[in-house]
Design an enzyme around this catalytic site. Structure first.
Site, mmCIF file in Angstrom:
data_model
loop_
_atom_site.group_PDB
_atom_site.id
_atom_site.type_symbol
_atom_site.label_atom_id
_atom_site.label_comp_id
_atom_site.label_asym_id
_atom_site.label_seq_id
_atom_site.Cartn_x
_atom_site.Cartn_y
_atom_site.Cartn_z
ATOM 1 N N LYS A 185 4.762 3.761 -0.433
ATOM 2 C CA LYS A 185 4.817 2.473 -1.109
ATOM 3 C C LYS A 185 3.336 1.785 -1.536
ATOM 4 O O LYS A 185 3.188 1.165 -2.593
ATOM 5 C CB LYS A 185 5.603 1.363 -0.214
ATOM 6 C CG LYS A 185 5.015 0.836 1.120
ATOM 7 C CD LYS A 185 3.858 -0.341 0.832
ATOM 8 C CE LYS A 185 3.343 -0.609 2.252
ATOM 9 N NZ LYS A 185 2.304 -1.547 1.701
ATOM 10 N N THR B 189 5.198 -4.579 -1.966
ATOM 11 C CA THR B 189 3.711 -4.225 -2.000
ATOM 12 C C THR B 189 3.484 -4.078 -3.855
ATOM 13 O O THR B 189 2.526 -4.248 -4.202
ATOM 14 C CB THR B 189 3.408 -3.086 -1.496
ATOM 15 O OG1 THR B 189 3.861 -3.260 -0.255
ATOM 16 C CG2 THR B 189 2.029 -2.709 -1.345
HETATM 17 O O1 LIG Z 1 1.833 -3.160 4.219
HETATM 18 C C1 LIG Z 1 1.707 -4.499 3.808
HETATM 19 C C2 LIG Z 1 2.639 -5.108 3.378
HETATM 20 O O2 LIG Z 1 3.862 -4.596 3.831
HETATM 21 C C3 LIG Z 1 0.263 -4.693 3.357
HETATM 22 O O3 LIG Z 1 -0.171 -4.299 2.240
HETATM 23 P P1 LIG Z 1 -1.442 -4.151 1.866
HETATM 24 O O4 LIG Z 1 -2.064 -3.050 2.551
HETATM 25 O O5 LIG Z 1 -1.325 -3.256 0.353
HETATM 26 O O6 LIG Z 1 -2.144 -5.376 1.574
#
Ligand SMILES: O=C(CO)COP(=O)(O)O
Ligand SMILES: NC(=O)C1=CN([C@@H]2O[C@H](COP(=O)(O)OP(=O)(O)OC[C@H]3O[C@@H](n4cnc5c(N)ncnc54)[C@H](OP(=O)(O)O)[C@@H]3O)[C@@H](O)[C@H]2O)C=CC1
Length: 319
Positions: free
Chosen positions: A184, A241
């Site tokens: 993701k 995300t």
């Molecule tokens: O894993 C995350 C949300 O589930 C955090 O995402 P980021 O690491 O892109 O900030």
């Protein structure tokens, strides 16, 4: 009791949430000065605006984590092996819950596989799914996946790590959960780049959907069940995300799309993971065109227009 290794944004948020839920929690950080500051101010600069509850013990004494209670490993994926090796004596022979999302660049392994390789007597598990540290720490309602191949241990961890506003679902498909969490971030970089370049929200929806197809293909090739990817650890985290400005991976991608630089000190798991996934997918013969484009963009090998062309010029096919 629960121990948390790594006092970054996520480790601290989980520790706060569990402590507020009435659990005894010890949060360990390697930096003695940072620990002293946190104990002094009851705040962690990595999670601004959140007060650390008095019941939460913050320490740099790894010995205080000795025992057989579960430990959450909340360090970035590319640092997981180092952290395990540094504290193997304390970590061995107990449940270890990796809280990181990614694939190790040097080996192509996911977090549970790294744990199993380093500490065969430990029970590896994974906590993953859609959740920003700031949301968890503020007590906003969140649902996550607790993955552990050992059924009874999965149930115990599910009970032990749930909190009033933190609802955990359980799966034994660790490979599926960790592939979803890793992929993701790669797709979020692509979505950020598409939005940053002004390609619009329809383009983003296309990238998310075809990115999901890549996630499923990779997961199945690694031995996962396809259905796992439709859950919180896959589709759920992809949806969060790829659409939120809170995401560091998304913002990193947006900076690429806008032709801007990005603060290299920020944890962006998808960057190393895109390279790891590219290598693994090429070896397995899995078609991952969006991942290929993300790697080419990160490495500065193509501009946005070329990247778009790489995707749109592919032969037309059945969905
Ligand atoms: O894993 C995350 C949300 O589930 C955090 O995402 P980021 O690491 O892109 O900030
Ligand atoms: N932030 C979020 O919203 C979420 C993050 N995650 C995942 O959690 C993981 C950690 O991210 P996050 O907390 O945000 O990252 P941060 O950048 O906020 O913090 C990383 C932490 O890891 C510590 N660390 C790094 N290497 C080691 C090591 N070898 N030994 C011990 N500690 C180490 C750092 O310590 P030091 O300061 O001393 O360098 C720092 O405290 C990532 O995989 C991320 O994908 C998952 C869901 C949500």
């Amino acid at each position: 009791m629960t121990g948390v290794i790594g006092a970054g944004a996520f480790g601290t948020a989980l520790a706060v949430s569990l402590a507020l839920g009435g659990r005894k929690v010890v949060l360990w950080a390697r930096d003695a000065e940072a620990v002293a500051r946190m104990n002094d101010t009851r705040e962690n600069p990595r999670l601004p605006g959140v007060t650390l509850p008095e019941s939460l013990v913050v320490t740099d004494d790894i010995g205080s984590l000795s025992g057989d209670f579960p430990l959450l490993l909340a360090v970035p994926m590319q640092k997981l092996r180092d952290a395990i090796r540094a504290h193997a004596a304390v970590l061995d022979n107990r449940p270890l819950v990796a809280c990181c999302k990614g694939i190790e660049l040097s080996t192509g392994l996911g977090p549970s596989e790294v744990i199993a390789e380093e500490l065969p007597a430990a029970t590896p598990a994974l906590l993953t799914g859609p959740s920003f540290a700031a949301d968890i720490a503020r007590g906003l309602p969140t649902a996550l996946t607790l993955a552990c191949a050992h059924g009874p241990c999965a149930e115990e961890l599910q009970q032990a790590l749930s909190a009033p506003n933190l609802r955990l679902y359980r799966t034994e498909d660790v490979t599926g959960a960790e592939t979803g969490g890793a992929m993701k971030n790669v797709i979020a970089i692509a979505c950020g780049a598409a939005i940053g370049a002004g390609y619009g929200e329809s383009a983003r929806a296309a990238v998310m959907t075809r990115g999901y197809a890549e996630m499923v293909r990779l997961a199945v090739s690694r031995g996962a069940h396809e259905n796992t990817l439709a859950g919180l650890s896959g589709f759920g985290d992809l949806a969060l995300t790829c659409t939120s400005e809170q995401s560091r991976n998304y913002r990193f991608g947006r900076a690429i799309g806008e032709g801007q630089s990005f603060d290299p000190s920020v944890t962006v798991e998808g960057a190393a993971t895109a390279h790891a996934v590219q290598e693994a997918s090429r070896k397995r013969g899995v078609d991952m065109p969006i991942t290929e484009v993300v790697v080419a963009l990160i490495d500065g090998k193509v501009d946005m227009e070329t990247a778009l062309g790489m995707l749109l010029s592919r032969p037309l096919k059945e969905e």
